[in-house]
Design an enzyme around this catalytic site. Structure first.
Site, PDB file in Angstrom:
ATOM      1  CE1 TYR A  30     -16.334   5.544  -1.618  1.00  8.43           C
ATOM      2  CE2 TYR A  30     -17.783   3.727  -2.225  1.00  8.43           C
ATOM      3  CZ  TYR A  30     -16.584   4.400  -2.360  1.00  8.43           C
ATOM      4  OH  TYR A  30     -15.635   3.944  -3.253  1.00  8.43           O
ATOM      5  CB  SER A  35      -3.379   7.391  -1.250  1.00 12.46           C
ATOM      6  OG  SER A  35      -3.801   6.229  -0.587  1.00 12.46           O
TER       7      SER A  35
HETATM    8  N1  LIG Z   1      -9.944   0.662  -3.813  1.00 13.32           N
HETATM    9  C1  LIG Z   1     -11.125   0.207  -4.210  1.00 13.32           C
HETATM   10  O1  LIG Z   1     -11.401  -1.002  -4.162  1.00 13.32           O
HETATM   11  C2  LIG Z   1     -12.144   1.127  -4.769  1.00 13.32           C
HETATM   12  C3  LIG Z   1     -13.367   0.586  -5.179  1.00 13.32           C
HETATM   13  C4  LIG Z   1     -14.316   1.437  -5.726  1.00 13.32           C
HETATM   14  C5  LIG Z   1     -14.039   2.792  -5.881  1.00 13.32           C
HETATM   15  N2  LIG Z   1     -12.839   3.287  -5.454  1.00 13.32           N
HETATM   16  C6  LIG Z   1     -12.614   4.719  -5.631  1.00 13.32           C
HETATM   17  O2  LIG Z   1     -11.304   4.955  -6.071  1.00 13.32           O
HETATM   18  C7  LIG Z   1     -10.847   6.224  -5.606  1.00 13.32           C
HETATM   19  C8  LIG Z   1      -9.505   6.041  -4.949  1.00 13.32           C
HETATM   20  O3  LIG Z   1      -9.687   5.235  -3.799  1.00 13.32           O
HETATM   21  P1  LIG Z   1      -8.521   4.401  -3.130  1.00 13.32           P
HETATM   22  O4  LIG Z   1      -9.077   3.053  -2.823  1.00 13.32           O
HETATM   23  O5  LIG Z   1      -7.268   4.512  -3.906  1.00 13.32           O
HETATM   24  O6  LIG Z   1      -8.436   5.164  -1.706  1.00 13.32           O
HETATM   25  P2  LIG Z   1      -7.259   5.919  -0.932  1.00 13.32           P
HETATM   26  O7  LIG Z   1      -6.046   5.087  -0.928  1.00 13.32           O
HETATM   27  O8  LIG Z   1      -7.837   6.318   0.366  1.00 13.32           O
HETATM   28  O9  LIG Z   1      -7.034   7.207  -1.819  1.00 13.32           O
HETATM   29  C9  LIG Z   1      -7.957   8.265  -1.802  1.00 13.32           C
HETATM   30  C10 LIG Z   1      -7.257   9.549  -2.139  1.00 13.32           C
HETATM   31  O10 LIG Z   1      -8.235  10.603  -2.122  1.00 13.32           O
HETATM   32  C11 LIG Z   1      -7.676  11.664  -1.374  1.00 13.32           C
HETATM   33  N3  LIG Z   1      -8.685  12.569  -0.840  1.00 13.32           N
HETATM   34  C12 LIG Z   1      -9.713  12.312   0.011  1.00 13.32           C
HETATM   35  N4  LIG Z   1     -10.378  13.426   0.277  1.00 13.32           N
HETATM   36  C13 LIG Z   1      -9.769  14.417  -0.405  1.00 13.32           C
HETATM   37  C14 LIG Z   1      -9.988  15.821  -0.531  1.00 13.32           C
HETATM   38  N5  LIG Z   1     -10.967  16.440   0.141  1.00 13.32           N
HETATM   39  N6  LIG Z   1      -9.181  16.533  -1.339  1.00 13.32           N
HETATM   40  C15 LIG Z   1      -8.179  15.935  -2.008  1.00 13.32           C
HETATM   41  N7  LIG Z   1      -7.907  14.626  -1.919  1.00 13.32           N
HETATM   42  C16 LIG Z   1      -8.691  13.885  -1.125  1.00 13.32           C
HETATM   43  C17 LIG Z   1      -6.881  10.992  -0.279  1.00 13.32           C
HETATM   44  O11 LIG Z   1      -5.992  11.907   0.315  1.00 13.32           O
HETATM   45  P3  LIG Z   1      -5.393  11.657   1.815  1.00 13.32           P
HETATM   46  O12 LIG Z   1      -4.263  10.694   1.667  1.00 13.32           O
HETATM   47  O13 LIG Z   1      -4.970  13.029   2.223  1.00 13.32           O
HETATM   48  O14 LIG Z   1      -6.515  11.106   2.652  1.00 13.32           O
HETATM   49  C18 LIG Z   1      -6.186   9.927  -1.115  1.00 13.32           C
HETATM   50  O15 LIG Z   1      -5.095  10.478  -1.791  1.00 13.32           O
HETATM   51  C19 LIG Z   1     -11.919   6.752  -4.674  1.00 13.32           C
HETATM   52  O16 LIG Z   1     -12.731   7.680  -5.334  1.00 13.32           O
HETATM   53  C20 LIG Z   1     -12.722   5.505  -4.323  1.00 13.32           C
HETATM   54  O17 LIG Z   1     -14.056   5.808  -4.013  1.00 13.32           O
HETATM   55  C21 LIG Z   1     -11.909   2.488  -4.897  1.00 13.32           C
END
Ligand SMILES: NC(=O)c1ccc[n+]([C@@H]2O[C@H](COP(=O)([O-])OP(=O)(O)OC[C@H]3O[C@@H](n4cnc5c(N)ncnc54)[C@H](OP(=O)(O)O)[C@@H]3O)[C@@H](O)[C@H]2O)c1
Length: 330
Positions: A201, A50
């Site tokens: 978080y 994702s």
């Molecule tokens: N997007 C932003 O603006 C943003 C900003 C700051 C930081 N981040 C960081 O970037 C990273 C990715 O975020 P994203 O925005 O791309 O979110 P996302 O689309 O929700 O992707 C998160 C991924 O982490 C997986 N995940 C959650 N819990 C897990 C576990 N226990 N074991 C294995 N996988 C797990 C989810 O799997 P499922 O699909 O099974 O839930 C998903 O594949 C995160 O660490 C987030 O904190 C994002």
């Protein structure tokens, strides 16, 4: 050279973390940094089905790396493998099942499934829960997913990351949200106060930055960094922060823009000697708003608490044979 208006736009946060910030910062990027052939390199990306993790995996595969997608859900993980293979034409993408919040599963993965040689480990998996949830070992879920699982996985795979011809790398995907929280271990399991997922978080994202620095000091054979991706459009942001997602709309970065510095830290030659630093848009930044680091004692407290939680979850060692207990030959 950075012009004065760049400092103002960066200080605004919005015009730095958003897509316009990425485009402005990208003018200073060296495109050659990511013109690399990663044939033979093995990269592990957690949460790769994702958003930013998926985009990271895609960029690595397009550069011929072997990419292992570490995902907790079998259907979503397998779908990501199938789609990414079709999108990139790479046959070197594989889904491996792993729930990062489950320390037993992390140990199982390291012992039974993880490859013998690893070049890059990317801690991307993350979540922002609305209600308090506990991991299988009873840890608050952001602590388990952002901190304990990745730290244990790093410790178990350390030697494999150090066994290649190149310096192994670990990248922690933190968040700009961690700027709102100082390092704190007070009621970290949220047993004594009303749960606030945004604070949980941000606190655990702060811990990721400190742990990356501590690991960089302790493991000089590896390059260990943390970074934040700005604000990127992802299923996670849409689900957990629907109002923010709606308000920002097209101002949000694409997942690929959010993944850019992750990929850069994972593979660019220019990043290899920068172990321990915190990055945003390929530039080292201070992880502190006012530039003041927490005390060494507070950092040590984090390390010790993590090691204690990991030790508590370790399988009990088998009882020593009677002869060893009473002393050899006694
Ligand atoms: N997007 C932003 O603006 C943003 C900003 C700051 C930081 N981040 C960081 O970037 C990273 C990715 O975020 P994203 O925005 O791309 O979110 P996302 O689309 O929700 O992707 C998160 C991924 O982490 C997986 N995940 C959650 N819990 C897990 C576990 N226990 N074991 C294995 N996988 C797990 C989810 O799997 P499922 O699909 O099974 O839930 C998903 O594949 C995160 O660490 C987030 O904190 C994002």
């Amino acid at each position: 050279m950075r012009l004065p208006h760049h400092y103002l736009l960066d200080a605004s946060v919005v015009f730095s973390f958003d897509a316009s910030g990425f485009r402005r910062h990208a003018r200073a990027f060296d495109p050659a940094d990511l013109e690399v052939d990663l044939s033979g390199r093995v990269c592990l990306v957690t949460g790769a089905n994702s958003g930013i993790g998926r985009a990271t995996a895609r960029e690595l595969a397009l550069r011929n790396a072997t990419v292992l997608l570490l995902c907790r859900n079998p259907e979503r993980g397998q779908r990501a493998e199938d789609e990414l293979r079709a999108e990139t034409g790479s046959e070197s993408i594989r889904f491996h099942q792993l729930d990062l919040s489950d320390l037993v599963d992390v140990r199982r993965y390291a012992a039974e499934t993880a490859p013998e040689r690893i070049d890059v480990l990317i801690h991307n998996a993350g979540l922002l829960p609305l209600e308090r949830q506990l991991s299988p070992q009873g840890h608050e879920i952001t602590l388990a997913t952002h901190v304990l699982g990745p730290l244990l996985l790093s410790q178990l795979l350390r030697e494999r990351l150090a066994s290649g011809a190149r310096r192994g790398r670990i990248v922690w995907v933190s968040s700009g949200g961690m700027y709102t929280q100082a390092l704190s271990l007070r009621d970290v399991q949220w047993e004594e106060r009303d749960y606030d997922g945004v604070v949980a978080y941000a606190q655990t994202k702060r811990m990721q930055v400190v742990l990356a620095e501590l690991l960089a000091e302790r493991w000089p054979e590896l390059a260990v960094n943390s970074m934040h991706p700005g604000w990127a459009d992802s299923p996670g942001v849409e689900r957990s922060l629907p109002t923010f997602h709606k308000l920002l709309g097209k101002r949000l970065r694409t997942p690929a823009q959010g993944a850019d510095t992750v990929v850069w830290l994972a593979v660019a030659d220019a990043a290899e000697a920068r172990s321990g630093e915190f990055f945003f848009d390929r530039e080292a930044r201070s992880p502190y708003l006012l530039g003041k680091q927490e005390s060494p004692e507070r950092r040590r407290e984090l390390w010790d608490a993590c090691q204690r939680w990991l030790a508590e979850s370790a399988p009990a060692s088998p009882p020593e044979p009677a002869s060893a207990q009473s002393g050899a030959g006694a």
